[in-house]
Design a protein around this motif. Sequence first.
Motif, PDB file in Angstrom:
ATOM      1  N   ILE A  93      18.010  56.803  64.287  1.00  0.00           N
ATOM      2  CA  ILE A  93      18.119  56.881  62.507  1.00  0.00           C
ATOM      3  C   ILE A  93      17.502  58.048  62.258  1.00  0.00           C
ATOM      4  O   ILE A  93      15.960  57.921  62.619  1.00  0.00           O
ATOM      5  CB  ILE A  93      17.671  55.757  61.728  1.00  0.00           C
ATOM      6  N   ARG A  94      18.052  59.041  61.693  1.00  0.00           N
ATOM      7  CA  ARG A  94      17.228  60.232  61.556  1.00  0.00           C
ATOM      8  C   ARG A  94      17.305  60.612  60.038  1.00  0.00           C
ATOM      9  O   ARG A  94      18.389  60.579  59.486  1.00  0.00           O
ATOM     10  CB  ARG A  94      17.725  61.360  62.303  1.00  0.00           C
ATOM     11  N   VAL A  95      16.298  60.819  59.211  1.00  0.00           N
ATOM     12  CA  VAL A  95      16.215  61.048  58.003  1.00  0.00           C
ATOM     13  C   VAL A  95      15.701  62.516  57.744  1.00  0.00           C
ATOM     14  O   VAL A  95      14.721  62.907  58.217  1.00  0.00           O
ATOM     15  CB  VAL A  95      15.545  59.976  57.011  1.00  0.00           C
ATOM     16  N   THR A  96      16.275  63.236  56.968  1.00  0.00           N
ATOM     17  CA  THR A  96      15.814  64.734  56.594  1.00  0.00           C
ATOM     18  C   THR A  96      16.092  64.824  55.077  1.00  0.00           C
ATOM     19  O   THR A  96      16.974  64.190  54.428  1.00  0.00           O
ATOM     20  CB  THR A  96      16.691  65.909  57.125  1.00  0.00           C
ATOM     21  N   ALA A  97      15.618  65.891  54.420  1.00  0.00           N
ATOM     22  CA  ALA A  97      15.504  65.986  53.038  1.00  0.00           C
ATOM     23  C   ALA A  97      16.674  67.099  52.618  1.00  0.00           C
ATOM     24  O   ALA A  97      17.164  67.745  53.764  1.00  0.00           O
ATOM     25  CB  ALA A  97      14.267  66.651  52.417  1.00  0.00           C
ATOM     26  N   GLU A  98      17.121  67.156  51.569  1.00  0.00           N
ATOM     27  CA  GLU A  98      18.308  68.079  51.241  1.00  0.00           C
ATOM     28  C   GLU A  98      17.741  69.391  51.020  1.00  0.00           C
ATOM     29  O   GLU A  98      18.387  70.470  51.284  1.00  0.00           O
ATOM     30  CB  GLU A  98      19.153  67.743  49.852  1.00  0.00           C
ATOM     31  N   ARG A  99      16.607  69.571  50.904  1.00  0.00           N
ATOM     32  CA  ARG A  99      15.805  70.710  50.886  1.00  0.00           C
ATOM     33  C   ARG A  99      14.939  71.186  52.093  1.00  0.00           C
ATOM     34  O   ARG A  99      14.276  70.218  52.476  1.00  0.00           O
ATOM     35  CB  ARG A  99      15.037  71.003  49.468  1.00  0.00           C
ATOM     36  N   TYR A 100      14.633  72.324  52.500  1.00  0.00           N
ATOM     37  CA  TYR A 100      13.591  72.462  53.370  1.00  0.00           C
ATOM     38  C   TYR A 100      12.463  73.264  52.783  1.00  0.00           C
ATOM     39  O   TYR A 100      12.453  73.705  51.395  1.00  0.00           O
ATOM     40  CB  TYR A 100      14.118  73.664  54.368  1.00  0.00           C
ATOM     41  N   TYR A 101      11.358  73.319  53.382  1.00  0.00           N
ATOM     42  CA  TYR A 101      10.146  74.167  52.827  1.00  0.00           C
ATOM     43  C   TYR A 101       9.847  75.597  53.304  1.00  0.00           C
ATOM     44  O   TYR A 101      10.331  75.835  54.403  1.00  0.00           O
ATOM     45  CB  TYR A 101       9.106  72.953  53.142  1.00  0.00           C
ATOM     46  N   PRO A 102       9.288  76.177  52.491  1.00  0.00           N
ATOM     47  CA  PRO A 102       8.740  77.535  52.817  1.00  0.00           C
ATOM     48  C   PRO A 102       7.990  77.535  54.347  1.00  0.00           C
ATOM     49  O   PRO A 102       7.153  76.603  54.372  1.00  0.00           O
ATOM     50  CB  PRO A 102       8.164  77.996  51.488  1.00  0.00           C
ATOM     51  N   ALA A 103       8.424  78.641  55.098  1.00  0.00           N
ATOM     52  CA  ALA A 103       7.614  78.607  56.095  1.00  0.00           C
ATOM     53  C   ALA A 103       6.277  78.945  56.095  1.00  0.00           C
ATOM     54  O   ALA A 103       5.213  78.566  57.017  1.00  0.00           O
ATOM     55  CB  ALA A 103       8.316  79.610  57.258  1.00  0.00           C
ATOM     56  N   ASP A 104       5.865  79.815  55.125  1.00  0.00           N
ATOM     57  CA  ASP A 104       4.519  79.740  54.864  1.00  0.00           C
ATOM     58  C   ASP A 104       3.657  78.648  54.494  1.00  0.00           C
ATOM     59  O   ASP A 104       2.450  78.808  54.549  1.00  0.00           O
ATOM     60  CB  ASP A 104       4.221  80.778  53.723  1.00  0.00           C
ATOM     61  N   GLU A 105       4.261  77.619  54.123  1.00  0.00           N
ATOM     62  CA  GLU A 105       3.533  76.217  53.844  1.00  0.00           C
ATOM     63  C   GLU A 105       3.829  75.399  55.047  1.00  0.00           C
ATOM     64  O   GLU A 105       3.352  74.180  54.967  1.00  0.00           O
ATOM     65  CB  GLU A 105       4.321  75.582  52.709  1.00  0.00           C
ATOM     66  N   ARG A 106       3.918  75.889  56.387  1.00  0.00           N
ATOM     67  CA  ARG A 106       4.064  75.273  57.294  1.00  0.00           C
ATOM     68  C   ARG A 106       2.858  74.358  57.750  1.00  0.00           C
ATOM     69  O   ARG A 106       3.089  73.090  58.111  1.00  0.00           O
ATOM     70  CB  ARG A 106       4.531  75.826  58.581  1.00  0.00           C
ATOM     71  N   ALA A 107       1.890  74.883  57.756  1.00  0.00           N
ATOM     72  CA  ALA A 107       0.502  74.248  57.992  1.00  0.00           C
ATOM     73  C   ALA A 107       0.112  72.992  57.023  1.00  0.00           C
ATOM     74  O   ALA A 107      -0.117  72.004  57.508  1.00  0.00           O
ATOM     75  CB  ALA A 107      -0.522  75.313  57.975  1.00  0.00           C
ATOM     76  N   ARG A 108       0.455  73.182  55.812  1.00  0.00           N
ATOM     77  CA  ARG A 108       0.282  72.130  54.929  1.00  0.00           C
ATOM     78  C   ARG A 108       1.448  71.151  55.233  1.00  0.00           C
ATOM     79  O   ARG A 108       0.919  69.798  55.076  1.00  0.00           O
ATOM     80  CB  ARG A 108       0.694  72.773  53.291  1.00  0.00           C
TER      81      ARG A 108
END
Length: 189
Positions: A93-108
């Motif tokens: 079972i794999r769940v993902t969001a319909e939106r991705y996050y900015p790469a500059d927020e990767r650490a957060r």
Amino acid sequence: VIACPGPRGLSGFSSESWPLRCWAGNLTACPARLTAMTTEMGVDLIESYLSARRVRYFRGHHDDEFFFLVNAYHGRLHVHLEPSGPGGESVTIRVTAERYYPADERARVTSLADRWNENHLRAGATVFASSDPRLVGVAVERRYRSADADFGAFADETIQSAIDLFGRLGLAVGQGRPGATDQRLLDAG
């Protein structure tokens, strides 16, 4: 997968009647469990779950892939179910969001996913790179094996956990900063 011979128990069933299929809503009532699951059994289990939940779903590029959408308070989630492992011995079972996050927020995003993983030992959140270098995605994943509990409850718990994580991510990255809006989250494709 779970064998469910019904109220009479296992008597009266020949060895050729194994494996018998159960519908997802009745898995806990089944008295016997099989130790090996096949791809066909995994497909049957997924279809039974989707039917019992009355979920509108789509088939993937391969016959054994299933996909449906969940509308959560913070946006849609994509839920993928498929038999996995050698011979289909488990259901992923794999769940993902319909939106991705900015790469500059990767650490957060990674920090929040790591903290979430510490408290949710059953499902794991992973941050992954996107084909667009400006974006990162997050996936919550969990594997069901035939020795695990009721598949319906297992899948529901996984999806609910993902709703929790993606809600937290939306607050931390999307709306968590003064002046930030949901526009900081970019469409997955």
